[in-house]
Design an enzyme around this catalytic site. Structure first.
Site, PDB file in Angstrom:
ATOM      1  N   HIS B  64       0.928  -1.119  -0.049  1.00 31.58           N
ATOM      2  CA  HIS B  64      -0.134   0.000  -0.046  1.00 31.58           C
ATOM      3  C   HIS B  64       0.837   1.321  -0.083  1.00 31.58           C
ATOM      4  O   HIS B  64       1.147   1.755   1.273  1.00 31.58           O
ATOM      5  CB  HIS B  64      -1.049  -0.021   1.218  1.00 31.58           C
ATOM      6  CG  HIS B  64      -1.892   1.027   1.098  1.00 31.58           C
ATOM      7  ND1 HIS B  64      -3.233   1.009   1.668  1.00 31.58           N
ATOM      8  CD2 HIS B  64      -2.011   2.442   0.759  1.00 31.58           C
ATOM      9  CE1 HIS B  64      -3.866   2.054   1.497  1.00 31.58           C
ATOM     10  NE2 HIS B  64      -3.230   2.949   0.894  1.00 31.58           N
ATOM     11  N   HIS B  66       1.392   5.244  -2.161  1.00 31.98           N
ATOM     12  CA  HIS B  66       1.048   6.273  -3.119  1.00 31.98           C
ATOM     13  C   HIS B  66       2.360   6.900  -3.697  1.00 31.98           C
ATOM     14  O   HIS B  66       3.138   7.439  -3.245  1.00 31.98           O
ATOM     15  CB  HIS B  66       0.331   7.214  -2.581  1.00 31.98           C
ATOM     16  CG  HIS B  66      -1.110   6.551  -1.809  1.00 31.98           C
ATOM     17  ND1 HIS B  66      -2.210   6.511  -2.463  1.00 31.98           N
ATOM     18  CD2 HIS B  66      -1.368   6.032  -0.589  1.00 31.98           C
ATOM     19  CE1 HIS B  66      -3.090   5.984  -1.549  1.00 31.98           C
ATOM     20  NE2 HIS B  66      -2.451   5.816  -0.504  1.00 31.98           N
ATOM     21  N   ARG B  68       2.293   8.674  -6.537  1.00 33.79           N
ATOM     22  CA  ARG B  68       1.873   9.875  -7.068  1.00 33.79           C
ATOM     23  C   ARG B  68       2.029  10.290  -8.546  1.00 33.79           C
ATOM     24  O   ARG B  68       1.753  11.422  -9.072  1.00 33.79           O
ATOM     25  CB  ARG B  68       2.585  11.195  -6.307  1.00 33.79           C
ATOM     26  CG  ARG B  68       2.561  11.084  -4.771  1.00 33.79           C
ATOM     27  CD  ARG B  68       1.140  11.358  -4.234  1.00 33.79           C
ATOM     28  NE  ARG B  68       0.837  11.424  -2.924  1.00 33.79           N
ATOM     29  CZ  ARG B  68      -0.250  11.195  -2.235  1.00 33.79           C
ATOM     30  NH1 ARG B  68      -1.172  10.468  -2.993  1.00 33.79           N
ATOM     31  NH2 ARG B  68      -0.292  11.353  -0.763  1.00 33.79           N
ATOM     32  N   ASN B  98      -4.898   6.430  -7.026  1.00 29.09           N
ATOM     33  CA  ASN B  98      -5.549   7.623  -6.605  1.00 29.09           C
ATOM     34  C   ASN B  98      -4.521   8.553  -7.326  1.00 29.09           C
ATOM     35  O   ASN B  98      -4.163   9.480  -6.438  1.00 29.09           O
ATOM     36  CB  ASN B  98      -6.061   8.022  -5.483  1.00 29.09           C
ATOM     37  CG  ASN B  98      -4.702   8.055  -4.412  1.00 29.09           C
ATOM     38  OD1 ASN B  98      -3.796   7.272  -4.616  1.00 29.09           O
ATOM     39  ND2 ASN B  98      -5.142   8.721  -3.217  1.00 29.09           N
ATOM     40  N   HIS B 182     -10.885   0.560   1.199  1.00 25.73           N
ATOM     41  CA  HIS B 182     -10.569   1.973   2.037  1.00 25.73           C
ATOM     42  C   HIS B 182     -11.928   2.149   2.874  1.00 25.73           C
ATOM     43  O   HIS B 182     -12.763   2.750   2.583  1.00 25.73           O
ATOM     44  CB  HIS B 182     -10.342   3.154   1.404  1.00 25.73           C
ATOM     45  CG  HIS B 182     -10.156   4.577   2.071  1.00 25.73           C
ATOM     46  ND1 HIS B 182      -9.146   5.359   2.114  1.00 25.73           N
ATOM     47  CD2 HIS B 182     -11.209   5.110   2.679  1.00 25.73           C
ATOM     48  CE1 HIS B 182      -9.272   6.344   2.877  1.00 25.73           C
ATOM     49  NE2 HIS B 182     -10.548   6.379   3.125  1.00 25.73           N
ATOM     50  N   ASP B 311       0.945   2.618   3.642  1.00 28.94           N
ATOM     51  CA  ASP B 311       0.170   3.669   3.235  1.00 28.94           C
ATOM     52  C   ASP B 311       1.094   5.102   2.944  1.00 28.94           C
ATOM     53  O   ASP B 311       0.627   6.216   3.386  1.00 28.94           O
ATOM     54  CB  ASP B 311      -0.788   3.973   4.217  1.00 28.94           C
ATOM     55  CG  ASP B 311      -1.921   5.161   3.546  1.00 28.94           C
ATOM     56  OD1 ASP B 311      -1.854   5.136   2.198  1.00 28.94           O
ATOM     57  OD2 ASP B 311      -2.955   5.296   4.146  1.00 28.94           O
TER      58      ASP B 311
HETATM   59 ZN    ZN Z   1      -6.750   4.518   2.232  1.00 21.99          ZN
END
Ligand code: ZN
Lengths: 341, 434
Positions: B64, B66, B68, B98, B182, B311
């Site tokens: 998990h 990000h 970007r 995301n 989520h 995360d």
């Molecule tokens: Zn999340």
């Protein structure tokens, strides 16, 4: 690795929580909880001394010192009060409001603060709609920052002026406070506690002087966990029961702008929590009535109560200027007075 | 491709049940030979890494993160994020969708995997479960899978609607993918910026209730139960509440394929660490109560938690230097997860080293169906972390490889220093030259 085992509580050590580095500047007043009892006594004594001083002498104390008022929310009472306080000590004041072009164009609080500092501001009085904004401004500028209200969080000068008003009525204007000063005194704070910075600052301040604080209001505006905010705080949902126990009744406005979709039946609210002449007269005939303003006559209290003999609302306003003179003086002279008071 | 020999180290491979001094030969991106010290048969000409006194283990896997990219390269790029991962001992990361635009297509998935991204280690894209992660319309799961997606998630947001979640679980199961939820009922958390509790009241911040997480987890488990299809796999991202863990625990008892991950900040920190509006302690889900934090630790120790995942959520300095309620959610974590896990889970709370490694490698590999990773046997990928489990060091966020510095762990003491990270036979991180 059997996931069906019922968890067994173990005694474990955990990473500690760091001590707060705030305030960075000894002249700052961010939270009512930052002041020691000596510091509070000092502010109360200076408020009286400055109030009684010859204005022509008084306005030499901070002559030509620069104080910026940075107001992100409209406010007549607090802004005028701080402005008059700073000016009567001789300071030059500049007002920057949320209608100012840089803020409208999206400049950050940090950049606005740094700009004010570069322009020569020696202290900043901040009113902001975000909780914690005063802490951000202080850590970025390291200037004395006076918190004139941050979101739903705190309004420490309001708590100090409330205290001065309470002491004038119940303790003959005592200026030296101890943990027993308000022993035996019950203060009810009534109404929209959830959204009130005035309530939070008073909840931090008054119990330290021995007062019992009753919080009174409906569940939507007063969550149960408010009672966990500190010692000496109790929830009393029954307004009339609260009135019966109180020497001080602090009425709060419903903050429609912060309700965030919350639906409230105003008629029901008034029936349960409006301070009316009959309620006051029969249940708390000797108590004083406070309100941080602005008041909405006919909602949280009736016009008769606001203008009546038990109301100390206008005294609060007057005490506000005196307290803010002391706090502005402290902001700019804190170093000379031997650091953090 | 050149060959590498790691000599003299203690090989700890919990999935293979190995904990012994071994020399390991890596060749053509794979593990070619494992032998007792000095007994490798075909090591001639290989570059030698001297791991005397060190441990070597399967490279860490963070399911998990990000990264970007595309779209927010000022926060992090795939290159900088994977460099940070390599420095933290990771050889594979699963990147949440995301991004800008949302990774809901084969094109974006392939773009992320292109060599031009200069990833230091393996990136495994997680594709959006719904179009634009809006929670309304399912994406093409089969196409996403063949483009390289390893799971489906609308992370950053929940899949809120019952029928959409049900369809997502069913469609994902059909192609053998996991749905990662989520779990946040955003109808209950609007305007919230920290955990709902005495702290949020005191700070005058709107709170996010624990029930906003647990109610979605409970709803999802109910959907899995009703589907009665053993292929359905629900994975709960960044679990943060005791109630959500209890629901997962019960689902497991009922034989459902429901798994969960916990982030280091949720087993170490509480809402108290928000202090006076520290925006580097703001994330979603938020730091919770001490009781919730304790429940995370218990569930890690007793095996209910399947993976530790960071995360990792980089944000630029100026984005976090704002009022608490205006600050974006998230903290970076790739360079601290291993050091914090060894310092606290292993040293302080006595979780065996092999179990810590499993949570950070073999178990996430299994959850995402990464074949040949999370273990070091002959033929598996040459993904290796070589480290000194006893060494203590102090984390300095300014010296990190990530583009961002938004961490509450700056200045913290870590345990377990990564010496080399090797990704498919290449040295992706070398502490001496970093
Ligand atoms: Zn999340």
């Amino acid at each position: 690795m059997n996931p069906t085992t019922t968890p067994v509580r173990r005694q474990l050590s955990h990473p500690p929580v760091d001590a707060s580095p705030f305030p960075y500047n000894p002249g700052s007043l961010l939270s009512a909880g930052d002041l020691s009892l000596d510091g509070i006594s000092h502010i109360l004594a200076r408020a009286t001394a400055l109030e009684n001083q010859d204005p022509l002498v008084r306005n030499r104390i901070l002559a030509k010192r620069r104080v910026a008022l940075l107001f992100y929310e409209s406010s007549t009472r607090t802004r005028t009060s701080f402005e008059l306080a700073a000016k009567s000590l001789g300071a030059d004041t500049t007002l920057v409001s949320s209608l100012s072009s840089s803020i409208e164009k999206g400049e950050s609080l940090k950049d606005t603060g740094l700009t004010l500092r570069a322009l020569g501001a020696e202290a900043i009085i901040l009113r902001h709609n975000s909780s914690g904004a005063a802490w951000l401004l202080e850590s970025e500028t390291r200037l004395p920052v006076l918190n004139a209200g941050d979101g739903m969080h705190e309004h420490p000068t309001q708590a100090l002026l409330d205290l001065r008003t309470i002491l004038a009525h119940l303790k003959a204007g005592a200026e030296t406070v101890t943990p027993e000063t308000l022993a035996g005194v019950t203060v009810s704070i009534v109404g929209d506690i959830l959204h009130s910075r005035v309530a939070r600052s008073n909840m931090l301040l008054l119990p330290r002087l021995g007062a019992r604080v009753l919080l009174c209001g409906p569940k939507e505006l007063l969550p149960e966990l408010a009672a966990l905010a500190g010692p000496g705080i109790t929830i009393e949902r029954d307004f009339e029961a609260a009135l019966r126990q109180s020497q001080v009744i602090m009425m709060l406005r419903i903050q429609a702008e912060r309700l965030a979709g919350l639906q409230l039946d105003l008629e029901e609210y008034k029936a349960a929590y409006q301070l009316t002449g009959p309620r006051l007269g029969t249940l708390a005939p000797t108590a004083i009535v406070l309100h941080p303003g602005p008041i909405i006559r006919g909602l949280e209290l009736t016009a008769g109560v606001a203008d009546g003999p038990q109301s100390a609302i206008l005294e609060q306003v007057k005490n506000g200027v005196a307290i803010r003179m002391a706090v502005v003086e402290r902001a700019l002279l804190a170093d000379k007075q031997g650091g953090r008071a | 491709m050149t060959a590498l020999v790691i000599r003299g180290g203690q090989l700890l491979d919990p999935a293979a049940g190995v904990d012994a001094l071994k020399d390991v030969l890596l060749k053509d991106g794979r593990v070619a030979e494992i032998a007792a010290p000095g007994k490798l048969k075909s090591a001639n000409g290989a570059e030698v890494l001297d791991a005397t006194g060190l441990y070597l283990a399967p490279g860490l896997i963070d399911m998990h993160v990000h990264l970007r990219e595309p779209g927010q390269g000022y926060k992090e790029t795939i290159a900088t994020g994977t460099a940070a991962a390599a420095a933290g001992g990771f050889t594979a990361v699963a990147a949440m969708p995301n991004t800008t635009p949302v990774n809901d297509s084969s094109e974006i998935t392939r773009w992320m995997l292109a060599p031009e991204r200069e990833a230091a280690i393996r990136v495994f894209p997680i594709a959006a479960a719904t179009r634009g992660s809006k929670g309304e319309m399912l994406n093409e799961y089969a196409a996403l899978k063949s483009a390289g997606a390893v799971a489906l998630s609308d992370d950053g947001r929940p899949i809120l609607k019952d029928n959409i979640m049900r369809e997502a679980l069913t469609a994902a199961a059909r192609v053998g993918l996991t749905v990662i939820q989520h779990a946040e009922d955003t109808r209950l958390t609007q305007g919230g910026s920290m955990n709902l509790g005495p702290m949020s009241f005191k700070l005058g911040l709107r709170g996010m209730a624990a029930e906003a997480e647990s109610s979605i987890v409970e709803r999802d488990i109910r959907l899995v139960t009703e589907l009665r299809d053993t292929r359905v796999h629900l994975h709960v991202a960044h679990t943060s509440t005791a109630a959500a863990l209890a629901a997962v625990r019960q689902a497991r008892r009922n034989g459902l394929r429901v798994t969960c991950e916990v982030a280091p900040h949720h087993f170490l920190l509480t809402e108290e660490h928000v202090g006076l509006y520290n925006t580097n302690a703001k994330m979603c889900p938020p730091l919770r109560s001490a009781a919730d934090r304790d429940a995370m630790i218990e569930a890690i120790l007793d095996g209910v938690v399947d993976a530790i995942a960071t995360d990792h959520a980089p944000h630029a300095v100026h984005e976090k230097e704002v009022e608490f309620d205006n600050a974006p959610n998230g903290i970076i974590g790739l360079e601290t997860a291993f050091g914090l896990s060894l310092r606290w889970l292993h040293k302080e709370w006595k979780l065996p080293l092999g179990r810590v490694l499993s949570l950070l490698s073999a178990q996430p590999a299994a959850l995402l169906g990464m074949k040949g990773r999370g273990t070091l046997t002959v033929g598996s990928f040459a993904d290796v972390v070589v480290f000194d489990p006893k060494a203590e060091w102090t984390y300095n966020a300014r010296e990190g490889k990530s583009k961002s510095r938004n961490t509450p762990f700056d200045g913290w003491t870590m345990q377990g220093k990564v010496r080399w990270t090797i990704s498919e036979g290449r040295i992706a991180y070398n502490a001496e030259t970093a």
